[in-house]
Write an enzyme that holds these catalytic residues in place. Structure first.
Site, PDB file in Angstrom:
ATOM      1  N   HIS A  14       6.986  -9.196  -4.498  1.00 23.95           N
ATOM      2  CA  HIS A  14       6.832  -7.781  -4.131  1.00 23.95           C
ATOM      3  C   HIS A  14       5.708  -7.725  -3.118  1.00 23.95           C
ATOM      4  CE1 HIS A  14       3.145  -7.418  -6.548  1.00 23.95           C
ATOM      5  NE2 HIS A  14       3.728  -8.394  -7.214  1.00 23.95           N
ATOM      6  N   GLY A  15       5.220  -6.565  -2.791  1.00 19.20           N
ATOM      7  CA  GLY A  15       4.212  -6.417  -1.741  1.00 19.20           C
ATOM      8  C   GLY A  15       2.992  -7.298  -1.886  1.00 19.20           C
TER       9      GLY A  15
END
Length: 160
Positions: A14-15
């Site tokens: 994810h980020g």
């Protein structure tokens, strides 16, 4: 050895993992070790979309990941291993994968967990697994993002 970092993160790629950690570490490959995701084309597709274009991605089960690492498949690369749960890392260590340090990142809260930090929640089985990892010589830290100070995870676990 090609392993530059290992992280527990319930969200996998994810980020934070894809951008902050991968950039900070200079990783050239992310290995997601997850039994379910390794068998799901949909999960693999989503993980590929979240992975930076300049970074290679492998989504493997424990046995395959350990086999590839121990057979030096990634020796020319800077490998960042990510898994959701501590037992995955214990299985890798027990298979002989040399993991020196494990960053305990995000473990989501459920009705069965207790909070260790605002982003790390554990059940009793997790605590026992962390103790086994510690006994195996794996240094456990808690660090959400690269700019945060790394805290000794076993100390946090004892307080929690």
């Amino acid at each position: 050895m090609a392993i530059i970092a290992a992280r527990i993160d319930g969200r996998l790629v994810h980020g934070q993992v894809a951008n902050l950690w991968t950039t900070k570490l200079g990783a050239t490959r992310i290995i997601v070790v997850d039994e379910a995701a390794s068998k799901s084309d949909i999960d693999k597709s989503g993980l590929r979309m979240a992975t930076p274009e300049t970074v290679r991605l492998s989504v493997l089960d424990v046995k395959t990941a350990a086999n590839h690492i121990l057979n030096h498949k990634y020796d020319s690369q800077r490998v960042f291993i990510v898994a959701k749960r501590p037992e995955t890392f214990l299985a890798l260590v027990e298979a002989g994968v040399p993991i020196k340090e494990l960053n305990v990142g995000n473990m989501s809260q459920t009705d069965q967990t207790r909070s260790i930090t605002k982003s790390i929640n554990v059940v009793d089985d997790d605590v026992e697994t962390f103790k086994k990892l510690d006994a195996a010589g794996v240094h456990l830290i808690a660090q959400m993002v690269p700019g945060d100070p790394a805290a000794d995870f076993m100390t946090l676990l004892k307080k929690g």
